[in-house]
Write a protein that holds these residues in place. Structure first.
Motif, short mmCIF file in Angstrom:
data_model
loop_
_atom_site.label_atom_id
_atom_site.label_comp_id
_atom_site.label_asym_id
_atom_site.label_seq_id
_atom_site.Cartn_x
_atom_site.Cartn_y
_atom_site.Cartn_z
N UNK A 206 0.77 -1.53 0.00
CA UNK A 206 0.13 -0.17 0.30
C UNK A 206 1.03 1.10 0.00
N UNK A 207 2.08 1.39 0.59
CA UNK A 207 3.09 2.71 1.20
C UNK A 207 3.66 2.77 -0.34
N UNK A 208 4.10 1.76 -0.96
CA UNK A 208 4.60 1.40 -2.33
C UNK A 208 3.38 2.59 -3.55
N UNK A 209 2.90 1.71 -3.81
CA UNK A 209 1.84 1.97 -4.18
C UNK A 209 1.17 3.34 -4.44
N UNK B 77 2.96 6.11 -2.88
CA UNK B 77 4.81 6.40 -3.13
C UNK B 77 4.94 7.03 -4.55
N UNK B 78 4.81 5.13 -5.39
CA UNK B 78 4.53 5.97 -6.65
C UNK B 78 3.38 6.84 -7.49
N UNK B 79 2.26 6.86 -7.23
CA UNK B 79 1.07 7.34 -7.47
C UNK B 79 1.95 8.49 -7.18
N UNK B 80 2.57 8.79 -5.80
CA UNK B 80 2.70 10.44 -6.05
C UNK B 80 3.79 11.36 -6.12
N UNK B 81 5.12 10.11 -6.61
CA UNK B 81 6.14 10.91 -6.89
C UNK B 81 5.60 10.91 -8.73
N UNK B 82 4.60 10.53 -9.31
CA UNK B 82 4.47 11.08 -10.25
C UNK B 82 3.14 11.55 -10.61
N UNK B 83 2.83 12.62 -9.61
CA UNK B 83 1.86 13.18 -9.69
C UNK B 83 2.97 14.69 -9.87
N UNK B 84 2.08 15.85 -10.00
CA UNK B 84 2.82 16.94 -10.97
C UNK B 84 3.41 17.89 -9.14
N UNK B 85 2.74 17.18 -8.09
CA UNK B 85 2.94 17.83 -6.69
C UNK B 85 3.99 17.46 -6.28
N UNK B 86 4.15 18.74 -5.20
CA UNK B 86 6.29 18.35 -4.91
C UNK B 86 6.51 17.39 -3.74
#
Length: 635
Positions: free
Chosen positions: A481-484, A486-495
């Motif tokens: 769950x945490x890896x998924x 984090x992967x979505x977070x770093x793929x987003x334009x968010x800081x």
């Protein structure tokens, strides 16, 4: 609300106290006070008569290479338990004996492992177990033994604590207490020692819990935490992660059950508390005591103690229904109480003052000199309670990887004296960011595992609280769950930024290369300037706190101490409000810049763009609301 706390040897499990409780509760209710009974996990939980089957145990270990004659003598002992005069050792018993061809630290030759438990001859001795084997047929092998030492303290996975607490609350229910609370509930506590702690918690009920959740017997899991077949280090990684994940559920289980009992006996709206922080660090004995389960408990208010860093308090608040957070505090001097109370008030933090007559930990809070000062401080802070604002507006959400904290393997240099990862910089980093003016909250990766954090195009939501940026500390050994996430977070334009490597997941499996590359897109070095890199806004200590609804909150101890008003100014669009205050002030306007609510200590007048809009003839503490336009003078 008054909380009764057992001090000076008092035991609240003593039923002979019930008539005295009845008098105290009746008197408090006549005064219009709520009265709550605080319970301790040790020293007052009637452990007399507890059996080893219900008791917690500490598992110690010993190993030796089998000599030519095959005669092996081992001694498994522990001296790690605090308060041995209460938590006496009940017995020691052999857990398991293994033999294998050792290939290095924590490694054995594949196919060489065998169990020799039946060959062992054991005798109990002071603080431990003497073990002898005669096995010349396996000379050159290494023998590894584990023994369980049972102490007079409940296994958090068993029935002792639920039965003990339920029995007490049932007997006290007719007294009429408004609630019952747990303070610092924890596993049996270990010594503050210079030597390394290398025991592990166990027990009959905990062992059954492990087998039910993993399909592995406790002795096998404990062995796998120490040794793995050469070339199969992932098995050790998984065992360590599994053990800590399950061990930490014990104190959390009792907290949940206790809260259910309180609601049953005192009603659904009964106050639930207090803090379960113990030694207030992540890399000491806290992990063994409370499991670092600071977040996610059944609490109306976030509660901590001993000046724990503000990002922790705000992170816990994100999971609580009330905006105010409490920090229990004690000092031998008077002034630190007043400074702390006023400086932290604007962030929605209040002091849970320590026991009034407990001189062991500092001030007697019932002394006239203390009461005179604290009443002056609390009178100003009460203005903010009238204002009743939401939590502070925060920019940065900090998440740390709980598995990375619990698991140092295979970096032997990171193994600290409490057998967890000692090279992480979690609380220190969050505290440094806060002191640098970054408004942030800290939580663990378990919030992700439990679905409490989500993201959209605007940022990250922890509960109902919004953050524009994310800092993830130490993703190593993260769950799916945490890896998924984090992967979505770093793929987003968010800081989004990550500190720490991620090579393996919770089960010890190597992370796929494409995911490793993805996570590598947002790295920061340990010593990076996070604020500069992420372009985060900062506030000076003298700046007001901006709340989630746009309100400004001011607090200043110097003005209260000196009696000299402190000037304030805040702007909504093209409307600038100015004035002065003593102690505390708060102001909220609507989207058009029109005043909605206002609270102020030592108020004289309020100006908007230089024009006076509120005033009194003599300075006073005031509270004003748009819907109730008559100015209210607060005595």
């Amino acid at each position: 609300m008054v909380v009764l706390s057992a001090r000076e040897g008092m035991d609240f499990f003593d039923r002979s106290l019930i008539p005295h409780f009845e008098k105290a509760v009746s008197y408090a209710h006549r005064l219009g006070l709520k009265i709550v009974l605080q319970l301790w996990p040790e020293g007052s939980n009637s452990t007399i008569g507890i059996s080893p089957d219900e008791a917690v145990s500490l598992v110690s270990e010993a190993e030796e290479k089998i000599p030519e004659n095959g005669e092996v003598s081992l001694f498994c002992f522990t001296d790690s338990v605090r308060m041995k005069e209460i938590h006496t050792r009940l017995k020691s018993e052999l857990l398991a004996v293994y033999a294998f061809k050792k290939m290095g630290d924590g490694k054995y030759a594949p196919g060489s492992l065998m169990e020799l438990t039946n060959y062992a001859i054991c005798h109990e001795a002071d603080e431990g177990l003497s073990i002898r084997l005669s096995v010349p047929q396996w000379k050159g092998y290494t023998v590894y033994a584990m023994a369980s030492h049972y102490y007079a303290y409940g296994d958090c996975f068993g029935d002792f604590f639920p039965r003990s607490f339920h029995g007490l609350l049932a007997d006290l229910a007719p007294v009429g207490f408004d609630s019952f609370v747990l303070d610092e509930f924890r596993n049996i506590t270990i010594l503050h020692q210079d030597d390394c702690f290398r025991d592990r918690l166990s027990g009959k009920a905990f062992s059954a819990w492990v087998e039910a959740n993993t399909g592995t017997k406790m002795r096998e899991l404990l062995f796998a935490m120490r040794y793995a077949p050469e070339g199969q280090e992932s098995l050790r990684i998984r065992a360590i992660n599994q053990y800590f994940s399950l061990m930490r559920q014990g104190p959390r289980r009792i907290e949940r059950i206790f809260s259910e009992y309180v609601r049953h006996f005192c009603g659904e709206n009964a106050f639930l508390g207090l803090h379960n922080t113990f030694h207030n660090q992540l890399q000491n004995d806290e992990i063994w005591a409370t499991g670092c389960n600071w977040w996610g408990l059944s609490r109306q208010y976030a509660q901590t103690d001993e000046n724990i860093t503000m990002p922790v308090r705000l992170g816990i608040s994100c999971e609580c229904p009330e905006a105010i957070c409490y920090d229990m505090f004690y000092k031998e001097e008077t002034e630190p109480f007043f400074v702390k109370a006023m400086e932290e008030a604007k962030f929605g933090s209040r002091i849970h003052y320590h026991a009034m007559n407990d001189l062991h930990w500092g001030q007697d809070l019932g002394q006239d000199a203390f009461l005179a000062g604290v009443n002056q401080v609390e009178k100003k802070i009460a203005l903010l309670d009238w204002f009743d604002g939401p939590m502070p507006q925060m920019d940065l959400l900090i998440i740390f990887g709980m598995p990375a904290l619990c698991n140092w393997y295979p970096n032997i240099r990171a193994r600290n004296r409490y057998d967890i990862h000692g090279e992480l910089n979690i609380l220190e980093r969050a505290d440094a960011l806060w002191k640098a003016g970054c408004r942030c909250a800290l939580t663990s990766s378990e919030a992700l595992d439990q679905g409490k954090i989500r993201m959209d195009a605007t940022g990250f939501f922890y509960g109902e609280h919004h953050f524009t940026a994310l800092l993830y500390l130490y993703p190593q050994y993260g769950t799916e769950a945490s890896m998924d996430f984090l992967a979505r977070a770093v793929s987003s334009p968010l800081p989004v930024r990550i500190i720490g490597k991620a090579t393996h997941d919770f089960n010890g499996t190597a992370i796929p290369l494409h995911l490793r590359r993805m996570l590598g897109q947002s790295p920061l070095e340990e010593e990076a300037d996070i604020l500069a890199d992420m372009h985060l806004p900062v506030s000076k200590p003298s700046d007001p706190c901006r709340l989630e609804n746009g309100a400004y909150v001011f607090s200043d101890y110097a003005s209260l101490k000196s009696g000299i008003p402190q000037a304030f100014s805040c702007t909504y669009g093209d409307q600038t409000y100015t004035g002065s205050y003593i102690g505390c002030a708060a102001l909220l306007c609507n989207e058009e810049g029109q005043l909605e609510r206002f609270a102020c200590g030592g108020f004289s007048r309020l100006l908007c763009n230089g024009k006076e809009i509120l005033a009194v003839k003599e300075a006073a503490d005031v509270y004003w609301e748009k819907n109730h336009p008559t100015l209210q003078l607060l005595d």
